[in-house]
Design a protein around this motif. Structure first.
Motif, mmCIF file in Angstrom:
data_model
loop_
_atom_site.group_PDB
_atom_site.id
_atom_site.type_symbol
_atom_site.label_atom_id
_atom_site.label_comp_id
_atom_site.label_asym_id
_atom_site.label_seq_id
_atom_site.Cartn_x
_atom_site.Cartn_y
_atom_site.Cartn_z
ATOM 1 N N ILE A 216 -54.496 -62.690 4.700
ATOM 2 C CA ILE A 216 -54.251 -63.820 5.609
ATOM 3 C C ILE A 216 -55.444 -64.010 6.550
ATOM 4 C CG2 ILE A 216 -52.853 -64.647 7.554
ATOM 5 C CD1 ILE A 216 -50.437 -63.245 6.308
ATOM 6 N N ILE A 218 -58.468 -63.437 6.215
ATOM 7 C CA ILE A 218 -59.633 -64.048 5.574
ATOM 8 C C ILE A 218 -59.299 -65.447 5.053
ATOM 9 C CG2 ILE A 218 -61.308 -63.827 3.693
ATOM 10 C CD1 ILE A 218 -61.763 -61.803 5.927
ATOM 11 N N ARG A 219 -58.236 -65.591 4.245
ATOM 12 C CA ARG A 219 -58.002 -66.885 3.592
ATOM 13 C C ARG A 219 -57.461 -67.943 4.537
ATOM 14 N NH1 ARG A 219 -52.891 -64.645 1.016
ATOM 15 N NH2 ARG A 219 -51.361 -65.559 2.410
ATOM 16 N N ASP A 220 -56.731 -67.547 5.566
ATOM 17 C CA ASP A 220 -56.226 -68.508 6.547
ATOM 18 C C ASP A 220 -56.989 -68.409 7.859
ATOM 19 O OD1 ASP A 220 -54.105 -69.543 4.916
ATOM 20 O OD2 ASP A 220 -53.045 -67.653 5.247
ATOM 21 N N GLY A 221 -58.082 -67.639 7.842
ATOM 22 C CA GLY A 221 -58.840 -67.423 9.065
ATOM 23 C C GLY A 221 -60.346 -67.541 8.823
#
Lengths: 315, 315
Positions: A216, A218-221
């Motif tokens: 999360i 990395i992919r949403d941040g």
């Protein structure tokens, strides 16, 4: 356009063939195994259909690109008149040494010989060659027809001209070359990935974060900005006075953490039980293949989005 | 919907206000400086226009969302009946301790009190409070109305109910919470970013890569997959047998590199001359502001793209 030879027709060889043929080059693909090349054109044709429907063929038809790819029966035929040779055989030092001997002996003097290896330093398999000045590594992230970055890694004896010609050739084909000054284990991308993964495994092993928390984050941040700016430009824009100002304000946060990064966790050790359990709960082993198809579709949609955003807002 | 209080109306406070109002909450914003809140609604209105044109307002009109945001003159008024209080004052321990004392004394028992701090551990500024069980950190990446990830960091005395309620509240507002098991310097995201930056600065300092090479390797390479999968799912899909298979095949590459990561380069030292020269060549200092506007537009377009891809292909 120029003639390009692809040696080895596995996934990476096929992917390079697509990228170079899309750029207008006449691509000849050879594999020591006839079985390997058998399904290659059908496979490539399917990928080209997907690329066309995402407007990723530079306005060309599938047939126009496919017509530039020829599977040939003899290595000599693939190499004849080639200006760029891309080698994609197994990651085995003895194999690479032998294949490079063969290619260097057969290829004309105009050819650059590039290996797709992700793990072997070019000095390890080109030192014995008469034409070692024209040998280097061009390491893609798969698949290169969707991911522009490619690492250009010279051996100590690779000529500047070879590096420059290769870099220009890649840019012309729509790639974004990272040109290393000299070879180093892991090149650039696997070192950056490795540094991040070391901390990710430590956080999970120490019980601070779950596998999903890391993903999360990395992919949403972090990776949202990284996906169009990179980490240096990101911090350059994160302080009023630019990167120096950022470092003056925030380096202490990072230097305080650094001493906790000196310990390595064995990724295959106890932590793997946790990592694997979390991943398999979210994605059963039987679904890995379907998820890879999903990944490739998302990657293609993202590539199309970035191309559109580059046009609309600038790079 | 629930009442939410925003304490401190700088960029982060305003951004949270947008996110929570978009989710349907009644948001009251307070700042000790009247000057700070003065332009807040105009600023927010402009952002909402941009969000609307990217279809990022959950189908609502700008006015509908804006109507839910009220700037209030008294802290008591902001806190009255609030179920979630988001504090955004300067990153100064004394300030935080004082502000949390004030909020804890004035807020009703139903309220969770969250700090947006990126650098301070929650135990450092909540230990003295009667209501310390309802205090924690909710750390966004700016701007939270575009970047879903938010770190939820409990102090040792934060109640499980507080963590769970906060996490559910964030999910409901479209966020992706990373719920830490316990506090740790740098939380999760800055630790991952820090690990990657340490290697990036080392590569530049040692002359292997340029600043731009690093940015290419991430923005045109690794971060493409990371931006919709994260690093663990990425490696899980990069070997036929999943993450364990990946680690069995490739851990040696990373463990061989690790010993070279034990040395820290001072980011503000000699390497900064190189880093700053490269950045300023690409982007003069006077253009930093324009480039930040560009970044925000690209980020918005990417958020819209991800939303569309989530619908089309699944998350």
């Amino acid at each position: 356009m120029a003639k390009v030879a692809i040696v080895g027709s596995g996934f990476i060889g096929r992917a390079w063939a697509i990228s170079f043929a899309r750029a207008g080059h006449d691509v000849r693909m050879w594999d020591q195994s006839r079985a390997a090349t058998g399904g290659a054109r059908d496979y490539i044709s399917g990928v080209l259909d997907d690329l066309a429907s995402n407007d990723l063929l530079r306005g060309q038809t599938v047939d126009a690109v496919l017509d530039r790819i020829t599977v040939v029966a003899e290595l000599e035929e693939a190499l004849a008149e080639a200006v760029h040779i891309q080698e994609n055989t197994p990651e085995n030092l003895d194999v690479k040494r032998e294949v490079f001997s063969l290619i260097d002996a057969l290829a004309g003097p105009q050819a650059v010989i590039a290996s797709s290896t992700s793990a072997l330093l070019p000095s390890k398999f080109t030192d014995h060659l008469e034409g070692r000045h024209r040998c280097l590594v061009v390491h893609p992230i798969n698949p290169p027809y969707l991911i522009p970055a490619a690492e250009v890694v010279p051996a100590p004896w690779t000529s500047t001209e070879t590096v420059e010609r290769t870099s220009a050739f890649l840019v012309d084909a729509g790639h974004a070359p990272l040109v290393m000054q000299r070879e180093l284990d892991g090149f650039i991308m696997n070192r950056l990935q490795g540094a991040l993964l070391e901390e990710a495994f430590r956080l999970v092993a120490d019980g601070y974060a779950s596998v999903e928390d890391v993903d999360i984050g990395i992919r949403d941040g972090l990776a949202l900005r990284w996906s169009f700016m990179g980490p240096f430009e990101t911090i350059d824009l994160n302080a009023p006075g630019g990167v120096r100002d950022y470092v003056e304000r925030y380096q202490t946060i990072y230097s305080n953490i650094f001493p906790q990064m000196l310990r390595r966790v064995d990724w295959a050790g106890e932590v793997m039980t946790t990592v694997e359990a979390d991943r398999r709960k979210r994605l059963p082993k039987a679904s890995l293949g379907d998820r890879q198809v999903w990944r490739d579709r998302r990657l293609m949609a993202l590539a199309a989005h970035k191309k559109k955003s580059d046009r609309e807002f600038g790079k």
